[in-house]
Each structure stands twice: as C-alpha cells, then as structure tokens.
Design a protein around this motif. Structure first.
Motif, PDB file in Angstrom:
ATOM      1  N   LEU A  13      76.864  10.114   2.626  1.00 31.34           N
ATOM      2  CA  LEU A  13      77.439   9.724   1.347  1.00 31.34           C
ATOM      3  C   LEU A  13      76.550  10.163   0.202  1.00 31.34           C
ATOM      4  O   LEU A  13      75.338  10.362   0.357  1.00 31.34           O
ATOM      5  N   ALA A  14      77.184  10.299  -0.960  1.00 30.16           N
ATOM      6  CA  ALA A  14      76.475  10.475  -2.225  1.00 30.16           C
ATOM      7  C   ALA A  14      76.584   9.173  -2.996  1.00 30.16           C
ATOM      8  O   ALA A  14      77.651   8.556  -3.049  1.00 30.16           O
ATOM      9  N   GLY A  15      75.459   8.748  -3.572  1.00 30.76           N
ATOM     10  CA  GLY A  15      75.461   7.494  -4.316  1.00 30.76           C
ATOM     11  C   GLY A  15      74.497   7.539  -5.472  1.00 30.76           C
ATOM     12  O   GLY A  15      73.873   8.569  -5.756  1.00 30.76           O
ATOM     13  N   PRO A  16      74.343   6.411  -6.163  1.00 26.90           N
ATOM     14  CA  PRO A  16      73.465   6.363  -7.329  1.00 26.90           C
ATOM     15  C   PRO A  16      71.999   6.396  -6.933  1.00 26.90           C
ATOM     16  O   PRO A  16      71.648   5.990  -5.821  1.00 26.90           O
ATOM     17  N   PRO A  17      71.141   6.881  -7.859  1.00 28.68           N
ATOM     18  CA  PRO A  17      71.425   7.422  -9.193  1.00 28.68           C
ATOM     19  C   PRO A  17      71.952   8.853  -9.116  1.00 28.68           C
ATOM     20  O   PRO A  17      71.902   9.478  -8.058  1.00 28.68           O
ATOM     21  N   TYR A  18      72.450   9.344 -10.268  1.00 28.35           N
ATOM     22  CA  TYR A  18      73.185  10.598 -10.303  1.00 28.35           C
ATOM     23  C   TYR A  18      72.386  11.690 -11.023  1.00 28.35           C
ATOM     24  O   TYR A  18      71.402  11.426 -11.695  1.00 28.35           O
ATOM     25  N   ALA A  56      68.257   0.816 -10.427  1.00 26.19           N
ATOM     26  CA  ALA A  56      67.833  -0.393  -9.712  1.00 26.19           C
ATOM     27  C   ALA A  56      68.822  -0.755  -8.613  1.00 26.19           C
ATOM     28  O   ALA A  56      68.427  -1.041  -7.468  1.00 26.19           O
ATOM     29  N   VAL A  57      70.108  -0.763  -8.939  1.00 26.38           N
ATOM     30  CA  VAL A  57      71.100  -1.126  -7.925  1.00 26.38           C
ATOM     31  C   VAL A  57      71.187  -0.033  -6.870  1.00 26.38           C
ATOM     32  O   VAL A  57      71.334  -0.313  -5.664  1.00 26.38           O
ATOM     33  N   GLY A  58      71.067   1.223  -7.306  1.00 21.69           N
ATOM     34  CA  GLY A  58      71.059   2.311  -6.339  1.00 21.69           C
ATOM     35  C   GLY A  58      69.915   2.184  -5.354  1.00 21.69           C
ATOM     36  O   GLY A  58      70.066   2.465  -4.148  1.00 21.69           O
ATOM     37  N   ALA A  59      68.750   1.744  -5.830  1.00 20.80           N
ATOM     38  CA  ALA A  59      67.611   1.529  -4.935  1.00 20.80           C
ATOM     39  C   ALA A  59      67.931   0.458  -3.905  1.00 20.80           C
ATOM     40  O   ALA A  59      67.565   0.575  -2.719  1.00 20.80           O
ATOM     41  N   SER A  60      68.604  -0.591  -4.331  1.00 24.86           N
ATOM     42  CA  SER A  60      68.987  -1.648  -3.400  1.00 24.86           C
ATOM     43  C   SER A  60      69.935  -1.108  -2.327  1.00 24.86           C
ATOM     44  O   SER A  60      69.825  -1.470  -1.147  1.00 24.86           O
ATOM     45  N   MET A  61      70.840  -0.226  -2.731  1.00 19.28           N
ATOM     46  CA  MET A  61      71.828   0.317  -1.791  1.00 19.28           C
ATOM     47  C   MET A  61      71.164   1.213  -0.755  1.00 19.28           C
ATOM     48  O   MET A  61      71.376   1.056   0.455  1.00 19.28           O
ATOM     49  N   ILE A  62      70.348   2.158  -1.196  1.00 24.10           N
ATOM     50  CA  ILE A  62      69.720   3.076  -0.245  1.00 24.10           C
ATOM     51  C   ILE A  62      68.686   2.345   0.601  1.00 24.10           C
ATOM     52  O   ILE A  62      68.528   2.645   1.799  1.00 24.10           O
ATOM     53  N   ASN A  63      67.987   1.368   0.017  1.00 19.69           N
ATOM     54  CA  ASN A  63      67.007   0.610   0.795  1.00 19.69           C
ATOM     55  C   ASN A  63      67.669  -0.156   1.931  1.00 19.69           C
ATOM     56  O   ASN A  63      67.129  -0.238   3.048  1.00 19.69           O
ATOM     57  N   ARG A  64      68.837  -0.723   1.655  1.00 20.48           N
ATOM     58  CA  ARG A  64      69.506  -1.500   2.722  1.00 20.48           C
ATOM     59  C   ARG A  64      69.910  -0.571   3.867  1.00 20.48           C
ATOM     60  O   ARG A  64      69.719  -0.908   5.042  1.00 20.48           O
ATOM     61  N   LEU A  65      70.467   0.584   3.518  1.00 24.88           N
ATOM     62  CA  LEU A  65      70.844   1.517   4.575  1.00 24.88           C
ATOM     63  C   LEU A  65      69.618   1.961   5.366  1.00 24.88           C
ATOM     64  O   LEU A  65      69.656   2.036   6.602  1.00 24.88           O
ATOM     65  N   ASN A  66      68.541   2.271   4.659  1.00 24.95           N
ATOM     66  CA  ASN A  66      67.329   2.695   5.356  1.00 24.95           C
ATOM     67  C   ASN A  66      66.800   1.598   6.273  1.00 24.95           C
ATOM     68  O   ASN A  66      66.376   1.850   7.406  1.00 24.95           O
ATOM     69  N   ALA A  67      66.815   0.351   5.794  1.00 26.70           N
ATOM     70  CA  ALA A  67      66.333  -0.782   6.597  1.00 26.70           C
ATOM     71  C   ALA A  67      67.201  -0.996   7.830  1.00 26.70           C
ATOM     72  O   ALA A  67      66.720  -1.458   8.875  1.00 26.70           O
ATOM     73  N   GLU A  68      68.487  -0.672   7.706  1.00 22.07           N
ATOM     74  CA  GLU A  68      69.409  -0.828   8.836  1.00 22.07           C
ATOM     75  C   GLU A  68      69.464   0.408   9.722  1.00 22.07           C
ATOM     76  O   GLU A  68      70.262   0.472  10.659  1.00 22.07           O
ATOM     77  N   GLY A  69      68.625   1.414   9.400  1.00 18.81           N
ATOM     78  CA  GLY A  69      68.598   2.629  10.214  1.00 18.81           C
ATOM     79  C   GLY A  69      69.822   3.494  10.030  1.00 18.81           C
ATOM     80  O   GLY A  69      70.241   4.191  10.972  1.00 18.81           O
ATOM     81  N   LYS A  70      70.398   3.481   8.846  1.00 18.49           N
ATOM     82  CA  LYS A  70      71.599   4.264   8.550  1.00 18.49           C
ATOM     83  C   LYS A  70      71.226   5.426   7.629  1.00 18.49           C
ATOM     84  O   LYS A  70      71.065   5.234   6.420  1.00 18.49           O
ATOM     85  N   LEU A  91      79.312   4.621  -8.153  1.00 19.27           N
ATOM     86  CA  LEU A  91      80.218   5.454  -7.382  1.00 19.27           C
ATOM     87  C   LEU A  91      79.527   5.833  -6.087  1.00 19.27           C
ATOM     88  O   LEU A  91      78.359   6.247  -6.096  1.00 19.27           O
ATOM     89  N   THR A  92      80.225   5.685  -4.978  1.00 19.36           N
ATOM     90  CA  THR A  92      79.780   6.329  -3.742  1.00 19.36           C
ATOM     91  C   THR A  92      80.922   7.192  -3.224  1.00 19.36           C
ATOM     92  O   THR A  92      82.098   6.873  -3.389  1.00 19.36           O
ATOM     93  N   GLU A  93      80.533   8.291  -2.600  1.00 15.99           N
ATOM     94  CA  GLU A  93      81.474   9.214  -1.971  1.00 15.99           C
ATOM     95  C   GLU A  93      81.025   9.350  -0.518  1.00 15.99           C
ATOM     96  O   GLU A  93      79.987   9.925  -0.230  1.00 15.99           O
ATOM     97  N   ILE A  94      81.828   8.802   0.400  1.00 16.13           N
ATOM     98  CA  ILE A  94      81.409   8.700   1.802  1.00 16.13           C
ATOM     99  C   ILE A  94      82.309   9.552   2.685  1.00 16.13           C
ATOM    100  O   ILE A  94      83.483   9.797   2.350  1.00 16.13           O
ATOM    101  N   VAL A  95      81.778  10.029   3.799  1.00 16.86           N
ATOM    102  CA  VAL A  95      82.566  10.822   4.728  1.00 16.86           C
ATOM    103  C   VAL A  95      83.277   9.895   5.707  1.00 16.86           C
ATOM    104  O   VAL A  95      82.883   8.745   5.885  1.00 16.86           O
ATOM    105  N   GLY A  96      84.324  10.422   6.330  1.00 16.14           N
ATOM    106  CA  GLY A  96      84.970   9.673   7.401  1.00 16.14           C
ATOM    107  C   GLY A  96      86.430   9.381   7.145  1.00 16.14           C
ATOM    108  O   GLY A  96      86.900   9.383   6.008  1.00 16.14           O
TER     109      GLY A  96
END
Length: 929
Positions: free
Chosen positions: A239-244, A262-276, A308-313
């Motif tokens: 996916l593509a997500g913030p920041p842009y 700040a919110v983008g950091a929270s989003m990518i950090n959660r995915l990283n912590a979950e191994g995504k 905005l996020t743009e995700i595959v699938g």
C-alpha cells in the motif's frame, strides 16, 4: 466485583445481539471470490444499529435514489452527550470567539471525531468490505483497545458510494463459476454520471453523494481526522500511505502537514510491529497534497488531517510482483514486501490494522487533535486579519530576479559576501504592500451572470465557508456596489480553502531532474473555481467594512429575479450572458412558446447584447417566465416593440456520444444537459456506424477521447486516452445482450465516413478536447501547432521537457460576435490539459473554409496552474468552426464543460444546441404563441 459482572454481562449481550458478517452475508469478509452487495450491506447496517454503540443515520439519497448511511459509533455514555461533542468539534474547528483557555478546556472535555469511509471508487472493493469488517469489530469488540477507543473517540463510518457497490458486486457475482468472476468491463460508470470523477467533485459538490458527505464533513461535524480508503498500491508494494510526496499546497497550516506525518507514523508503526511489510510513503508513490477537490484533499484546506491509503488486493487471489527497485529498504519503504501470493483476506487484515492505528492515535491524542484544529483555525483568522505574504514559488523567483537584476557595483558600495542574497531583496517581495495576500473579496450582484456567481457562492457555503451579504449599497475604494452583493473575507478558519477558490494556484516547475521530463501532478496543477466559473469579483488587500450580515453556515442562496420586464407589451428579453437563460428557453420551447435570438442585439441597449433571446409577449410566455424566472434568478428586460433582426429558435435533436463502460466526460455533459433541460439521446459507435444520422439528429456532441488520433497529425498528449487505447475490449459473448449495442469504438474506416455524411447533409457536430482530432480526419485546413523539426529532419511533437501544460486555467481571446460565442466576452478563462492547439491556413480563413473562434494572445496565458514553454502557445488557435457540406463542425480544444466546473464556458456548448433559423426583418410575429 459486582460492577465487573454487570459490565461483563453487558459486553456479552452486545456480542450476542450483533450477528457476525458470516451469519448475515453467508461468508467471511475477505473470503476469496465473494463480494457483498449494497442491499445486503444496508440490511447489515440496520442490524448493527440495535447496538447502543451505534446511531444509524441517512445523510441523504444517492443519484440513483438509495439511502446513503453514516454510522456514528462511540460508547453508550458518549452517545448521551453526542450533541455536545459535535458542538465542541465544530466550535474548535471554526475557532471563532474562543479564548486560549476556553479552547484548552473544550479540548479536554471533547472527544476526537474520526471519519472512516469506504467504497468511493466502487471497483476498489477492499474499501466497502473493510468498512463492514471494521464496523463489526468496533461495535462488537470487548478488548481493552476497542473500549478505550469507544470512550475517547466518536467514529463516523460513512459509505461513500452505495450505487457503485450494488452495480460492481452484482456484476462480479453474476458468474456462477467463482474463478471466472471479475470486476472488469463494467457496462456503465459506477456512479450514475461521473464514475471515478466522484473523487473530483468536492469543492463544487455537483453530485448528491458529494453534497451528502460534504455537509457532514464541513458543516455538521468537521472531524479532526478523515480516512479515505482506496486502491491500488504501487507495484511491488502492499500500500501507499501518508505522508505524501511534494509539492504540498502552500496555503496549508504546517500543523496540518505535520499532523499527517504523525498519524502516518502511527499507521506504518503498527504494521511494522505486526510484521506486515510493504507500506510505501513520500516519494514511494505518486500521491501528494497539492490538489483540492477530492474527498480527502478538500479536507486539507479545512485544517483536517486527511488520510489516503491505496492498497492492493481483491476477491481474486493475486501476486505481489518482483520490483527490484523496491526490494532494498529506504525512507520511502522502510520494510519492503517480498514477492508472494496475495489474498483478499490479507488486504482486509491490513485495512483493519490501519483503521485501528488511526483510532488508537485519536484515542491517545484526543485533546491534542481538538486543540490543534482550533490552533490552525485561529492561525488562519490571524493571517487573514493582518498583512501576510504566502510564500509562493513565483515570489521566490521574484526575489531571485531582483537579485540578478540588481544595479552593478558602484565605487565605494558594499557588495553581498559570496554573492549571497541579502534580506533587502527578500523584503522587496515578501514585505511589499502590493504583494500582500487578499483580506477579502466582493462578488457584485450587478454582474451579467449573477446566478452563476451565486452557484459559486453556494459552492463555498457547501464547504463550510463563512459568507456575508450586503444589506444595502456600499462603497469601497470609491467603487459602488449594490445591495445583495456577497463578501468573502479571509479572516476565517478555512482561509486556505477561500484562497484556493479565488486565487491562482502557483505550481512549481517540477522535473524529475534538471533538464529532464516533468513530474505530472497527481490530478491538476491549477483549478481556481472563480476563474473556471467566470465569476466577476474584486480583490482587496486592505481590510474593509460595510453593511454586511453573515449568511448562516450551510444556508444556500437563491439569486434574486428581476421580472419587471414581463409587464411590457412588445416582448421579453433574456440576456445571452446568463447560463440560466438556456433553462428558461428550453422550458419555453417545451411549453409551445416561440423564441427568437437577436443576432444584432438591440442597438443602444447594453442590456440586450447580440445573441440574447427574445420572446414575444403572451400569457403563456409570461406564465412560464414567472415560474422559471423566480427559480433561476432571471433578469427579464421588457421591450415596447419587436426588435429588427430575428432568428427563430427551436429544439434541436441532440445526440451525445458515449461508450461501453461509460465515458466520464460524457457523463458530466449528460448531467449538465439534464440540469439545463436539454433533451438528448445517448449514442454509441454502433449507432454511428449504422448511418442515417441526419434523419434522427441535428447535432452530435463528441466529448474528449471519443475521436481517435490521426498519426500524421502528431502525438496525442492525453495519457489517459493512450491508456484507454491499450485496454482490451470485452468479447461480446462475455457481456449480457442488453449492453451489446454500447460496444465498439469510433473507427476511421467505419465511423468517420458516417460522421462526414451527417455533416454534409446539414448536421452540426461539436467536438471537445482530443475529439477535435475529427478535423484531421475530415482533411480540414488546420495543422497541429505543437510540432517541431527533430534532429532527423522529420516533424515531431514538441517534447515535454520543452512544452508541458498539465490541467491548468489559461486565458484565451475570443471573437464574441460569432453565433458560436454569443454571450461570451472578448477574453475568457478556459480549462486546458495538454489540449490540442491549431494553426489555421491563412488562405482558408480568407476563403471562409475555417473560422477562428478562440486563440492565445502574445502574452503568457497562464492564469492558474503550470505552463512550461508558454512561447509555443503564442497565437495558437484553440477553437474554430468550419463548414462541411451543408453542415458545420465546431471544435473546442479546451475542456469547456470540465467536470461541470467550467461554467464560464458552458455557453460555447449551449449555443450549438439550439436550432436558429433566420427570418425576414418584417416578419409578423404570432403573439398567441
């Protein structure tokens, strides 16, 4: 102990009364080859509404008449004070009359408001399905994180496109063999009129769905965070997500940009912590924060953290491909994804994690989010109340130019060390009084097309802008303005949006590398709505006051009608400069009333310019005009006798080209014609190839991308048209029989001969944008003006490192004496997107074989956006008419109906849609009609 037992019973009760998605839909959200329809989803929303965590509300109906729902989800205790939290959110966003202490107190008392939507682009099916799954998880969840979110956050879950989900899911599920199911080759647009462009409508709000969501975003709730789900991520990512990426719009408050960070950091950090893995950001994707007009992007101009996020699938299993440039970690993609199989369930799981990351951030920073939106609003009010200079690229270039052109060194004078630009050069631009930002704007009520100006005002009002109205006449800088004029000042919270609607966008010269090709803006480079709509306004850089009263937020305005002329015995006149005149004319003709145009106007009467409509006095005409006039804000001028030269008007038999799957430009025109009461048939390539067009139609409209390019005429600069040419057309046996008539494309061997025959037999054709290619097919004496001789001695298109104009507003000159341009001024602002430019053969013009209607002058035509290589446009023709046999071709290369925003050029189309027949000057008029 007893409290814990009671709480546990309550939580169990929630779980027992809320059916799981599988219990309702019959499958898990994310199962392969399965999609839910909107009918099923609507029923599930109603089942979720039994929870005391949910308030289900319809925010309006869609263009196809379905209910569009928003589910307000928070704790039962918060629901009891929902009106208070809503009030806090709105007051903090508007920041009017609130002290710092009050703001901090309300930030502590309030709850963060977070918007999460899904389904705007209906073929991006993850969007609607993550919405369903997230709703279930939040409404039924009993874990500590969910309960904390419910306590601290009010969530607005919004379905963005009910009609689209119903169409796409039914289309997908129609195939009984799961592995053969596909969302490809939809037979029509997934929004009734505009399809994918439903994410380009949010600063004008023409569509019902846009209006529904806009009212919640900008009037009713004004959330601090809004999250807009889309597809698809760049190849080699998840996916593509913030920041842009840059550029971001220069009018933004920095707190909004860093809030996205700040919110983008929270989003990518959660995915990283979950191994995504697979989250890419910044320059890892094409998405920026430059454009206004999208569901996400318009919120940026209202100090919201728009995500905005743009995700595959999708429901069919797919693969994450090998993209070697993305395999090594970098700041854009810190945790690359490796090639793998990808399932619908993976995309849903990622989306849930992203939603929870946003909600968790909001819960932990609720008071900060509320305070920061207040702070941004207050900053805007302060900037709009004082002298301020927004740092645009043009100003920076002016500093560089001033330094470069500085006087040569004189004896004894000091020179800057190391050729450094000193502060006096900065001050010459950034503290120059004449270069200050505007304090406000006045929209005079006596302009020729005031009803269109009121539509512009209503666009501002729909987006939550504070508008004032003059109660009586007033004067500013020795200029008098009449009562009823509108005033928009910049000392308000949403100042960025105000500036963006009135002022030019100054897009930077953005290239991949020095001397290299340009970086295309994600959508447009410039779009200033006041320019596109042809609104007349005055701009003031000093504060001003007057007898102004504020229009209540969200209260739409109606233009005043002036119907005194209906008392005249000689007839009634409607000014050709008003777009709404065409609605009244169509209503009159349908009522059986005779209408004429005045090719010469009425000499000595500036209220009756050439092309105005004349209606002989009669009771029927008066009845129609009284009704239409009051609704449309018409100005009816009375005449004591019939004018001299008349041309009778009748309803034309109109055809509008469309194609299988639906053309967005055609859909916009279809909507536009409905609004202006033009009747039209939709025709397709097969209808054209069948011939006998003149027996059925008087005029055919070909919007951009209808007529294919002629190779020898030069390259087609429209990347979307090139993309569409490479798309595989569906096979007829794959498509239900009811859509077979819509299949096929315009071709040079079958379609063009029939189009030419239609013209030769007396038909009229209007071509817009790239469909002006028709002139080349017909062999008219016109050439592509954007050509040069290459190194090999052959003619080629000018390369884009020399000439490039992404979507921008440009100024053109017109011959307003021609019937095709009646109602226009001698200059106009047009929307231009690497549009065709022509050179007309001089002898052909003299011989009347072709007539120029619009062209560029000698100066740089840029009004808003980005022009690179403006010298190539000098003198180029962008509109012309040419006789072909008994008929006539009208070619307009600018997008004169662009997204129904370009209202200043609507008349260029409308003039060709009414049949006009000249009659003798001494004709006896039938006043009974």
């Amino acid at each position: 102990m007893l409290l814990a037992v009671v709480l546990g019973l309550q939580l169990n009760l929630v779980a027992q009364t809320i059916p799981t998605p599988k219990e309702h839909f019959g499958f898990e959200i994310g199962d392969n080859y399965m999609l839910a329809t909107y009918t099923q989803t609507e029923a599930y929303f109603k089942k979720l509404a039994v929870s005391d965590r949910v308030k289900l509300t319809s925010i309006g109906t869609t263009e196809e008449g379905r209910q569009q729902y928003m589910l307000i989800v928070t704790s039962p205790e918060n629901h009891k004070q929902l009106d208070r939290y809503k009030d806090i959110s709105v007051k903090m966003a508007r920041a009017e009359g609130i002290t710092e202490a009050q703001a901090k107190a309300m930030a502590a008392e309030g709850k963060a408001i977070v918007w999460i939507d899904g389904g705007l682009h209906a073929t991006e099916v993850v969007g609607t399905h993550q919405l369903i799954e997230t709703l279930y998880r939040v409404v039924s969840g009993t874990d500590a994180e969910t309960l904390r979110i419910l306590d601290k956050v009010v969530i607005l879950f919004v379905h963005a496109n009910p009609d689209g989900q119903e169409l796409v899911s039914n289309w997908y599920m129609r195939n009984p063999t799961p592995e053969k199911r596909s969302t490809e080759h939809l037979p029509r647009l997934y929004q009734k009129y505009i399809g994918h462009d439903n994410n380009r409508d949010f600063f004008i709000m023409n569509m019902k769905e846009t209006q529904n969501m806009g009212r919640q975003l900008f009037i009713e709730w004004i959330p601090q965070i809004m999250y807009n789900h889309h597809q698809s991520g760049p190849a080699g990512s998840v996916l593509a997500g913030p920041p842009y990426r840059d550029p971001f719009n220069y009018v933004f408050d920095p707190l909004m940009i860093t809030g996205i960070d700040a919110v983008g950091a929270s989003m990518i950090n959660r995915l990283n912590a979950e191994g995504k893995p697979g989250y890419t950001r910044l320059g890892g994707s094409v998405f920026s924060t430059w454009y206004n007009g999208g569901l996400r992007t318009t919120t940026h101009f209202h100090n919201m953290i728009g995500l905005l996020t743009e995700i595959v699938g999708g429901p069919n299993p797919s693969d994450i491909p090998v993209v070697t440039s993305r395999l090594v970690p970098n700041n854009f993609t810190p945790f690359p994804v490796t090639p793998r199989k990808w399932y619908f369930k993976n995309a849903i799981d990622y989306s849930l994690s992203l939603n929870y990351a946003v909600l968790d951030y909001a819960a932990r920073h609720s008071d900060q989010l509320l305070y920061n939106i207040y702070k941004m609003g207050k900053n805007s009010i302060e900037r709009g109340s004082a002298d301020y200079w927004t740092p645009y690229p043009a100003k920076v270039e002016a500093v560089n130019t001033a330094f470069k052109n500085r006087p040569k060194k004189t004896e004894g004078a000091a020179t800057p060390a190391n050729n450094t630009i000193t502060k006096n050069f900065y001050d010459s631009i950034f503290t120059a009084p004449a270069k200050r930002d505007a304090r406000g704007y006045v929209i005079p009520s006596d302009q020729a097309d005031f009803p269109t100006a009121v539509k512009f005002v209503n666009a501002l009002i729909k987006t939550g802008i504070r508008v004032e109205k003059a109660k009586t006449d007033f004067t500013i800088k020795n200029k008098k303005y009449p009562a009823g004029s509108y005033i928009v000042k910049n000392n308000q919270a949403f100042r960025p949006h105000v500036i963006d609607m009135f002022e030019p966008q100054d897009h930077p010269n953005d290239f991949q590398y020095p001397g290299g090709p340009p970086v295309r803006p994600y959508d447009a480079a410039g779009w200033t709505l006041a320019y596109q709509m042809g609104v007349q306004f005055d701009r003031f850089i000093e504060d001003f006051t007057g007898p102004f009263e504020q229009v209540p937020y969200g209260e739409l305005q109606n233009p005043p009608a002036k119907l005194d002329g209906l008392t005249s015995s000689g007839g009634y006149v409607l000014n050709a400069k008003g777009n709404n005149a065409f609605i009244a004319v169509n209503d009159l003709i349908k009522a059986g009333v005779t209408v004429y145009r005045l090719p010469e106007g009425v000499k000595g009467n500036n209220k009756v310019p050439a092309g105005s409509f004349y209606v002989p006095a009669s009771s029927k005409a008066k009845q129609v005009l009284q009704k239409s006039g009051a609704e449309l804000g018409l100005v009816v001028t009375g005449l004591s006798k019939a004018p001299g030269t008349l041309a009778k008007v009748s309803a034309a038999r109109i055809a509008l080209w469309d194609t299988y799957g639906g053309s967005m430009p055609s859909g916009w025109v279809r909507w536009l014609m409905e609004q202006y009461h033009f009747d039209a048939d939709i025709i397709y390539a097969r209808d054209i190839d069948a011939g006998d067009l003149k027996k059925k139609y008087d005029v055919i409209i070909f919007v951009t991308r209808a007529i294919p390019a002629v190779p020898q005429a030069g390259a087609d600069n429209d990347p979307f048209a090139a993309f569409m040419r490479n798309q595989r057309e569906p096979k007829q046996e794959e498509i239900p029989a009811e859509y077979h008539k819509t299949m096929g494309k315009i071709t040079a061997d079958k379609s063009i001969p029939q189009i030419k025959k239609f013209l030769e037999e007396g038909g009229r054709i209007v071509t817009i944008g790239t469909s002006t290619n028709l002139a080349y097919h017909l062999g008219l004496p016109v050439k592509n003006a954007l050509m040069e001789i290459g190194n090999n001695g052959q003619e080629r298109s000018i390369p884009n490192d020399k000439y490039y104009v992404p979507g921008s507003v440009l100024r053109v000159k017109l011959d307003s004496t021609q019937s095709a341009t009646w109602g226009m001024s001698n200059e106009a602002d047009v929307y231009f997107d690497n549009s065709p430019v022509f050179t007309l053969a001089p002898d052909a013009v003299v011989q009347g074989k072709v007539k120029p209607l619009m062209w560029f002058g000698e100066e740089n035509p840029l009004r808003s956006g980005w022009v690179w290589g403006a010298n190539y446009l000098k003198g180029g023709v962008v509109a012309f008419e040419a006789p072909v046999g008994k008929g006539k071709l009208y070619s307009f290369s600018p997008e004169i109906t662009f997204r129904a925003q370009a209202q200043g050029t609507f008349k260029l189309l409308f003039n060709e849609l009414v049949r006009v027949e000249e009659v003798p000057m001494n004709v006896k008029l039938d006043k009974n009609k």
